[in-house]
Design an enzyme around this catalytic site. Structure first.
Site, PDB file in Angstrom:
ATOM      1  N   GLY A  29       0.845  -0.948   0.385  1.00  0.00           N
ATOM      2  CA  GLY A  29       0.060  -0.050   0.052  1.00  0.00           C
ATOM      3  C   GLY A  29       0.655   1.221  -0.081  1.00  0.00           C
ATOM      4  CB  THR A  31       1.051   3.788   4.900  1.00  0.00           C
ATOM      5  OG1 THR A  31      -0.267   4.297   4.542  1.00  0.00           O
ATOM      6  CG2 THR A  31       1.335   4.076   6.212  1.00  0.00           C
ATOM      7  N   GLY A  95      -7.277  -4.994   3.518  1.00  0.00           N
ATOM      8  CA  GLY A  95      -7.579  -5.669   1.541  1.00  0.00           C
ATOM      9  C   GLY A  95      -7.565  -4.590   0.753  1.00  0.00           C
ATOM     10  N   GLY A  96      -7.899  -3.838   0.859  1.00  0.00           N
ATOM     11  CA  GLY A  96      -7.987  -2.519  -0.100  1.00  0.00           C
ATOM     12  C   GLY A  96      -7.321  -2.506  -1.355  1.00  0.00           C
ATOM     13  CD  GLU A 103      -1.585  -6.357   2.868  1.00  0.00           C
ATOM     14  OE1 GLU A 103      -1.378  -5.916   2.207  1.00  0.00           O
ATOM     15  OE2 GLU A 103      -3.024  -6.520   3.266  1.00  0.00           O
TER      16      GLU A 103
HETATM   17  C1  5RP Z   1      -3.756  -3.534   0.659  1.00  0.00           C
HETATM   18  C2  5RP Z   1      -3.785  -3.439   2.342  1.00  0.00           C
HETATM   19  C3  5RP Z   1      -3.301  -1.798   2.715  1.00  0.00           C
HETATM   20  O1  5RP Z   1      -2.591  -2.451   4.283  1.00  0.00           O
HETATM   21  C4  5RP Z   1      -4.571  -0.903   3.051  1.00  0.00           C
HETATM   22  O2  5RP Z   1      -5.792  -0.437   2.325  1.00  0.00           O
HETATM   23  C5  5RP Z   1      -4.055   0.772   3.120  1.00  0.00           C
HETATM   24  O3  5RP Z   1      -3.438   1.166   2.085  1.00  0.00           O
HETATM   25  P1  5RP Z   1      -2.724   2.336   2.257  1.00  0.00           P
HETATM   26  O4  5RP Z   1      -1.461   2.478   2.797  1.00  0.00           O
HETATM   27  O5  5RP Z   1      -2.483   2.948   0.825  1.00  0.00           O
HETATM   28  O6  5RP Z   1      -3.547   3.759   2.921  1.00  0.00           O
HETATM   29  O7  5RP Z   1      -4.472  -4.118   3.467  1.00  0.00           O
HETATM   30  O8  5RP Z   1      -4.384  -5.000   1.000  1.00  0.00           O
END
Ligand code: 5RP
Length: 213
Positions: A29, A31, A95-96, A103
């Site tokens: 992701g 972050t 999972g976004g 993960e």
């Molecule tokens: C990916 C995830 C990411 O950790 C979650 O979507 C957060 O993403 P971001 O740091 O871009 O906000 O679970 O499957």
């Protein structure tokens, strides 16, 4: 402070958990991308990383950080990953980015899971963010019908294929009072590969920006 600044701060602050000579579990992701950038400065002090997605693998490799197979790496001391939602008990929705299965595997292999978030991810009750569920493609409709029976509104993330060749259903409309029970219940459905609830194995540490909460 903008979310991007808090994400950067969290990604950079997570470096303090990395031990010399270790193999680091790395999530996925935007972050985590800040964490990977910071990790590159330490690349000569670690053995390498176990990655949770093709996306993170490409980023790690581009920066010269060796990517190791989990089977060869064995138990990990540390896993760093973001989240879509985080409750006061450090239970998460993830999972976004559709990387939830690997993960969850890397998180399970790690002694310490440090979750890095910005303030938009903090919630009292999980579920405003649609809950991702990875399913075997032939079971999509079957699983969707079971979710409706449980009061959720399933939406197929059309066009998305996970790194494992599977599909994602996002479940809307749940306010998740007992995330451990729901995770266990959904895990039992035929065709479900991974539920994006990280409640049975929550984070151990949450960094909101550079602050442990
Ligand atoms: C990916 C995830 C990411 O950790 C979650 O979507 C957060 O993403 P971001 O740091 O871009 O906000 O679970 O499957």
């Amino acid at each position: 402070m903008s979310n991007a600044n808090e994400k950067r701060q969290a990604g950079e602050a997570a470096i303090r958990y990395v031990e010399d000579g270790s193999i680091v579990g790395v999530g996925t992701g935007s972050t985590v991308a800040f964490f990977i950038e910071a990790l590159a400065d330490l690349r000569h002090r670690i053995q390498g990383a176990v990655s949770s997605s093709e996306q993170s693998t490409a980023h790690l490799t581009r920066l010269g950080i060796p990517v190791l197979d989990l089977n060869a790496a064995g138990p990990l001391s540390l896993y760093i990953d973001g989240a879509d939602e985080c409750d006061p008990h450090k239970r998460l929705i993830k999972g976004g980015g559709a990387a939830l299965t690997r993960e969850k595997i890397v998180a399970a292999a790690a002694r310490k899971f440090v979750c890095i978030i910005d303030s938009s991810k903090q919630v009292d009750l999980l579920g405003a963010f649609p809950l991702p569920i990875e399913v075997i493609p032939m079971a999509r409709s079957l699983v969707a019908r079971e979710i409706v029976k449980l009061g959720g509104q399933p939406v197929w993330r059309d066009g998305v294929v996970t790194d494992n060749g599977n599909w994602i259903i996002d479940v809307h409309g749940w306010r998740i009072a007992d995330p451990v029970a729901l995770e266990s219940e959904l895990n039992q459905l035929a065709g479900v590969v991974t539920v994006g609830l990280f409640a049975r194995r929550p984070a151990d540490v949450v960094l909101l920006g550079d602050r442990e909460i």
